[in-house]
Design a protein around this motif. Structure first.
Motif, mmCIF file in Angstrom:
data_model
loop_
_atom_site.group_PDB
_atom_site.id
_atom_site.type_symbol
_atom_site.label_atom_id
_atom_site.label_comp_id
_atom_site.label_asym_id
_atom_site.label_seq_id
_atom_site.Cartn_x
_atom_site.Cartn_y
_atom_site.Cartn_z
ATOM 1 N N GLY A 284 48.691 41.508 43.452
ATOM 2 C CA GLY A 284 48.281 42.139 44.384
ATOM 3 C C GLY A 284 47.334 42.186 45.470
ATOM 4 O O GLY A 284 47.318 42.520 46.392
ATOM 5 N N TRP A 285 46.928 40.124 45.432
ATOM 6 C CA TRP A 285 46.107 39.807 46.629
ATOM 7 C C TRP A 285 46.705 39.574 48.072
ATOM 8 O O TRP A 285 48.003 39.313 47.739
ATOM 9 C CB TRP A 285 45.278 38.317 46.304
ATOM 10 N N ASN A 286 46.412 39.978 48.615
ATOM 11 C CA ASN A 286 46.522 39.733 50.061
ATOM 12 C C ASN A 286 45.984 38.795 50.899
ATOM 13 O O ASN A 286 44.510 39.817 50.969
ATOM 14 C CB ASN A 286 46.581 40.528 50.957
ATOM 15 N N PRO A 287 45.774 37.132 50.481
ATOM 16 C CA PRO A 287 44.871 36.689 51.621
ATOM 17 C C PRO A 287 44.652 37.084 53.348
ATOM 18 O O PRO A 287 45.180 37.379 53.725
ATOM 19 C CB PRO A 287 45.633 35.311 51.850
ATOM 20 N N PRO B 178 47.455 46.136 34.766
ATOM 21 C CA PRO B 178 46.915 45.034 35.271
ATOM 22 C C PRO B 178 46.852 44.657 36.556
ATOM 23 O O PRO B 178 48.841 45.538 36.366
ATOM 24 C CB PRO B 178 46.533 43.682 34.954
ATOM 25 N N GLY B 179 46.933 44.086 37.707
ATOM 26 C CA GLY B 179 47.875 43.501 39.279
ATOM 27 C C GLY B 179 48.299 44.991 39.357
ATOM 28 O O GLY B 179 48.297 46.208 39.536
ATOM 29 N N VAL C 200 44.422 33.498 33.236
ATOM 30 C CA VAL C 200 43.395 33.268 34.103
ATOM 31 C C VAL C 200 42.589 33.654 34.819
ATOM 32 O O VAL C 200 42.228 34.876 34.457
ATOM 33 C CB VAL C 200 45.035 33.607 35.365
ATOM 34 N N GLN C 201 41.543 33.436 34.498
ATOM 35 C CA GLN C 201 40.215 33.546 34.751
ATOM 36 C C GLN C 201 39.463 33.148 36.102
ATOM 37 O O GLN C 201 39.780 32.629 36.787
ATOM 38 C CB GLN C 201 39.518 32.778 33.461
ATOM 39 N N TRP C 202 39.086 34.332 37.343
ATOM 40 C CA TRP C 202 38.528 34.436 37.823
ATOM 41 C C TRP C 202 36.788 34.710 37.722
ATOM 42 O O TRP C 202 36.227 35.395 37.046
ATOM 43 C CB TRP C 202 39.184 35.324 38.778
ATOM 44 N N ASP C 203 35.892 34.398 38.310
ATOM 45 C CA ASP C 203 34.684 33.977 38.599
ATOM 46 C C ASP C 203 33.924 35.634 39.005
ATOM 47 O O ASP C 203 35.363 35.930 40.123
ATOM 48 C CB ASP C 203 33.910 32.880 39.120
ATOM 49 N N GLN C 204 32.825 35.892 38.684
ATOM 50 C CA GLN C 204 32.392 37.059 39.863
ATOM 51 C C GLN C 204 32.447 36.749 41.312
ATOM 52 O O GLN C 204 33.207 37.640 41.944
ATOM 53 C CB GLN C 204 31.533 37.060 39.172
ATOM 54 N N ALA D 150 36.278 39.013 46.290
ATOM 55 C CA ALA D 150 36.622 38.305 47.197
ATOM 56 C C ALA D 150 38.718 38.670 46.553
ATOM 57 O O ALA D 150 39.136 39.753 47.535
ATOM 58 C CB ALA D 150 37.018 36.734 47.211
ATOM 59 N N LEU D 151 39.268 38.520 45.670
ATOM 60 C CA LEU D 151 40.969 39.461 44.956
ATOM 61 C C LEU D 151 40.535 40.857 45.463
ATOM 62 O O LEU D 151 41.412 41.536 46.310
ATOM 63 C CB LEU D 151 40.776 38.607 43.771
ATOM 64 N N ARG D 152 39.602 41.919 44.984
ATOM 65 C CA ARG D 152 39.199 43.053 44.778
ATOM 66 C C ARG D 152 39.743 43.318 46.624
ATOM 67 O O ARG D 152 40.409 44.664 47.015
ATOM 68 C CB ARG D 152 38.612 43.994 44.399
ATOM 69 N N SER D 153 38.633 42.813 46.875
ATOM 70 C CA SER D 153 38.818 43.018 48.681
ATOM 71 C C SER D 153 39.882 42.383 49.265
ATOM 72 O O SER D 153 40.559 43.147 50.283
ATOM 73 C CB SER D 153 37.531 42.196 49.353
ATOM 74 N N GLY D 154 41.130 41.856 49.035
ATOM 75 C CA GLY D 154 42.084 41.638 48.925
ATOM 76 C C GLY D 154 43.429 42.807 48.849
ATOM 77 O O GLY D 154 44.516 42.112 49.061
#
Length: 959
Positions: free
Chosen positions: A102-105, A185-186, A517-521, A526-530
């Motif tokens: 659900g990320w919007n860049p 998720p998502g 897919v693994q994302w670091d902290q 950044a993904l959650r803020s998007g």
């Protein structure tokens, strides 16, 4: 429609809905639900190959780098320069994962971690849509949609309908979720919320009641074959118990059979490939499970890669032979020859040419093409189409290999152009929806992908192979044919619906949860803020583990059969099985325990899981070799030869059984397996170099080659010209050192050959001189005249006209031919001297000798050639002994007996079949001495490493 939704339920059978499989009731996972809603809302689209999407994303990255003011600031720019395809594929995977979350860049003014910044930069040019369509503001589509884009589009439409007050019948009345939708998720929580607002009743799972785990039995085997017998025996015993139920034993668990009156269900849970298990089931007359995973290693996925390997320089003649011999379809009926990629007529002639000259473009290759042209010209009207197809295919292969693409200049248009004939041929021979259509689809997908790339792009061989692999997908195994069985078959624990019955768990293995897919902290923030909704990796793995345990806990009994090794490796342990075992151990001594296959047998009864099967141990049978190995057949002269070469005569004397199989009965290796390689190939090459040097220096005025030896440069020029024709293997990558060694030895050796013959005053008057003369053999059943044929390597004459014959040998042994010459057993030289005598009626036999090409030495009596003062060989005595030996062998064959020479030699010396070389050599020396004393000749015919070793009894059951 009432639906049961499970996060891991994709691929579940309709009948797996526990307790209520009926019309209007379905069980679906995420992909199934999306596809259903797409159909209801009119959002379906054609499938797009993932390779096409990778190519599109690679174009987008190229465009970004071309327009960026600082291309090096693009995080994966260095990786993209080295391996653009793999880099684009990985970035696209990350992009799809971010979209599904659900990320919007955000805009470029906001800083992002490097990986997300790279995705944002490329996403700015992304317009999702099918090729040829337009998106928002009329922009043409640049990226075909993935399942993540489908989910985004679906959710956007549902929310748009809600905002505008529109309605659309979804056809779903209730969704019963196995997991809490808010824990998914998502975008999935948003989707379920949108469905609920659209009138669909979304029922979350109720609090789970603690249930006792199933009764567990674990059988630990040493290998997959033993495990397959255990599992097949259990299924056979259950099936037998269902057909003829026995009185229940109160002390044992109830037998669970799907056919037993009132019995519970039986489910086969295939945790791994069932190929070996299926073989054990078929031996017992039971249906196969057919749970064989798809793979890119299937035969029909190798056609394209093999074809392009042959089209790329340098041409590997062994790959070319494999392509020519490739059979793509079975024959039209049971007795028909399989259909090849190359028509049979062209295949046979071109393969035969390669066995004569392991290269392309030489005389043998051109003769094969010429013969196909002659056949077409002489063909009747009804045979012309097949003759024309054969010639067209041969000409296409000829163009492919005589003008191959340089490995460092692979450009998309050039590669695509070479695929036209392959596509046409696959389309012409394909029949229905078969595996061959997968090959055709792969070719067409590759053509489409190549058409999307920049024509000036240089593709490495590795990149091209990666593209081919991506275009192919996974192929279905021909062994994946499931058959109707009285038990259920499933491949995932989460899809088990045993309803208190028995689960036979075949080969539990680790890897039950997919790798996300693994994302670091920093990236997660950044993904959650998007706008992305992320759950922890542990929670995502928990969704899969909980679903698997729910399925297994529907069973009253689980029987796990563990192969100790699969594919020569120990499989990873199963976390699910460990969880069940841990739970049962908490129940005390009556809990789970591991058993060996031997412990299942008590007396004559095999018992497991409450079912029994009578078994017996067969007696041990030993296969002992016969004292003397002979083959008997019908007597008569029908197997006697009409013509004989020295090679065949040598085989006949050394091992009559070998001669009978190869020459009389035509039992030979396929042409594709008979391509010269190693020393045999090099010997053929150096012979051809000698022949070419003599021909280009021929002087009709003197009737032969001049005595002046060729220069090193002349030898090198001929060598380099003939390598692609006679030893193209030497031009392959990794063979540079071998090629240099062969070249240096050839130059030194041929310098010695020509200088030695010139010093001895011997003029070369012929190379590869063919001969054919009648030979009368006094057989016991009457004299028989045959044609004795062959060719002499070098004919030479001295100043007085006396002939000499030199036989060229590329051999690493310096002593073998010296020994044959000095003992008078060099019967090949004797046969050449006899043939020359037949042609010219010589008063004295020709002089003979060997030249050892590998060592650069003569073996002869002429002191100008060989200063070792050897005694001249008595060629007439050797020839007479050879003909007597041939006569003796043919008399035995006419009487119906063929002797295995290698076995007879060992048996005569009381040696075992695996006797060391030193003892075999002494046995051969004794046999040769004995044969000479009897006026015969003995030939070394040890064939334990040949294709006839098993037929001769040297390997196999008698070893």
């Amino acid at each position: 429609m009432q639906m049961e939704f499970g996060w891991t339920a994709d691929g579940a059978a309709w009948a797996d809905a526990p307790g209520h499989a009926a019309h209007g009731q379905v069980r679906m996972g995420p992909r199934g639900l999306v596809q259903l809603l797409q159909t209801r809302l009119g959002l379906t689209r054609p499938a797009v190959d993932q390779a096409v999407r990778i190519a599109q994303y690679m174009q987008l990255i190229h465009q970004h780098l071309g327009s960026a003011s600082e291309p090096e600031a693009f995080w994966p720019s260095r990786s993209f320069a080295v391996d653009p395809w793999s880099t684009a594929r990985q970035l696209l995977r990350w992009r799809d994962a971010a979209v599904e979350a659900g990320w919007n860049p955000p805009g470029t003014d906001r800083p992002l971690p490097p990986r997300l910044a790279a995705l944002r930069d490329v996403e700015a040019a992304v317009v999702v849509g099918m090729p040829g369509t337009t998106g928002i503001a009329g922009r043409p589509a640049t990226l075909s949609p993935s399942s993540a884009d489908d989910l985004v589009e679906l959710l956007s439409l549902l929310e748009e309908l809600e905002r505008t007050g529109g309605t659309w019948p979804l056809g779903i009345t209730q969704v019963t979720a196995q997991e809490d939708p808010s824990a998914l998720p998502g975008l999935w929580p948003r989707l379920f919320a949108a469905l609920a607002r659209s009138g669909v009743v979304v029922q979350a799972p109720s609090a789970a009641q603690p249930t006792p785990g199933p009764h567990l039995e674990v059988v630990v085997c040493q290998d997959e074959w033993t495990a397959a017998d255990v599992a097949a025996r259990y299924l056979a015993a259950s099936h037998a118990a269902a057909r003829a139920p026995a009185a229940p034993d109160p002390a044992a668990p109830a037998a669970h059979s799907p056919e037993a009156p009132g019995g519970a269900s039986l489910t086969l849970l295939a945790g791994a490939d069932t190929t070996i298990l299926d073989q054990a089931l078929r031996r017992r007359g039971l249906p196969a499970a057919g749970a064989v995973a798809p793979s890119t290693a299937r035969a029909h996925h190798q056609v394209l890669g093999l074809y392009l390997d042959v089209a790329t320089a340098p041409v590997d003649v062994h790959q070319l032979a494999a392509l020519l011999d490739l059979r793509v379809l079975p024959g039209a009926d049971r007795d028909a020859e399989p259909i090849g990629l190359v028509p049979a007529a062209a295949r046979r002639l071109l393969l035969r040419a390669l066995t004569q000259e392991p290269g392309v473009g030489g005389p043998a290759w051109r003769r094969a093409l010429g013969e196909l042209e002659e056949r077409l010209a002489a063909a009747d009207a009804d045979l012309r189409p097949s003759a024309e197809k054969a010639l067209t295919a041969a000409q296409e292969i000829h163009r492919l290999v005589t003008d191959p693409l340089p490995a460092d200049r692979l450009q998309p248009p050039a590669v695509a152009a070479r695929l036209d004939w392959l596509s046409q041929r696959l389309q012409a021979v394909s029949r229905g929806d078969g595996d061959l259509l997968a090959s055709l689809t792969q070719v067409r997908t590759l053509q489409a992908v190549l058409g999307m790339l920049d024509p000036a792009t240089l593709l490495s061989r590795r990149t091209l192979q990666l593209i081919i692999d991506a275009c192919g997908g996974s192929g279905r195994s021909p062994l994946a044919g499931a058959q109707v069985a009285p038990w259920k078959v499933t491949t995932r624990p989460a899809q088990v619906a045993a309803a208190g019955g028995t689960v036979l768990w075949w080969a539990p293995e680790g890897g039950e949860t997919p790798t996300a897919v693994q994302w670091d902290q920093a990236e997660r923030e950044a993904l959650r803020s998007g706008g992305a909704h992320l759950i922890d990796p542990e929670q995502l793995a928990g969704l899969h583990v909980d679903a698997a345990l729910r399925g297994l806990r529907t069973a009253g009994q689980v029987i796990a059969v563990l192969p100790g090794r699969r594919l020569e490796k120990s499989p990873p342990p199963s976390g699910l099985l460990a969880h069940l075992e841990s739970a049962r151990r908490q129940d005390g001594p009556s809990g789970a325990h591991r058993r060996s296959p031997e412990s299942l047998i008590t007396g004559g009864t095999w018992a497991l899981g409450g079912v029994e099967l009578p078994v017996r141990v067969p007696g041990l049978v030993r296969a002992e070799p016969p004292e003397h190995l002979h083959r008997q057949f019908a007597t008569g002269v029908h197997l006697l030869p009409q013509r004989l070469s020295f090679t065949a005569a040598q085989t006949l004397v050394g091992c009559p059984l070998h001669w009978l199989l190869e020459h009389a009965l035509g039992v030979r290796t396929a042409d594709v397996a008979a391509l010269p390689t190693g020393d045999r190939m090099i010997g053929t090459l150096v012979h051809a170099v000698v022949e070419q040097l003599v021909q280009q220096r021929w002087d009709d005025g003197v009737g032969g080659a001049p005595l002046r030896p060729p220069t090193d440069e002349e030898i090198t020029s001929v060598f380099d010209r003939l390598v692609p024709q006679f030893a193209s293997e030497l031009d392959l990558p990794g063979h540079a050192a071998q090629r240099a060694d062969v070249h240096d030895r050839t130059v030194r050796s041929l310098r010695t050959l020509f200088a030695g013959t010139a010093r001895a005053g011997l003029r070369i008057t012929g190379t590869e001189v063919r001969f054919s003369h009648p030979l009368t053999l006094p057989l016991a059943g009457g004299a028989r005249t045959i044609e004795f044929v062959g060719s002499r390597d070098l004919d030479l004459r001295d100043a007085s006209g006396r002939p000499t014959v030199i036989d060229l040998k590329w051999s690493r042994s310096r002593t073998r031919y010296v020994d044959l010459y000095e003992t008078g057993d060099a019967v090949q030289l004797a046969s050449y001297a006899w043939a020359l005598d037949q042609a010219e009626s010589l008063a004295e036999p020709a002089q003979v000798g060997y030249f050892l090409l590998h060592a650069g030495e003569f073996v002869a009596a002429d002191r100008e050639l060989d200063p070792r003062r050897r005694t001249p060989m008595d060629v007439r005595d050797s020839w007479e002994r050879l003909t007597r030996s041939v006569t003796t062998a043919l008399d035995q064959i006419a009487e119906g007996t063929a002797v295995a020479g290698c076995r007879s030699l060992l048996d005569g010396a009381n040696l075992p079949l695996d006797a060391p070389y030193s003892k075999r050599r002494r046995a051969l020396e004794g046999a040769r001495a004995a044969a000479r004393s009897e006026g015969l000749v003995a030939v070394d015919s040890y064939c334990a490493t040949s294709e006839y070793a098993q037929l001769c009894g040297m390997t196999g059951d008698f070893r």
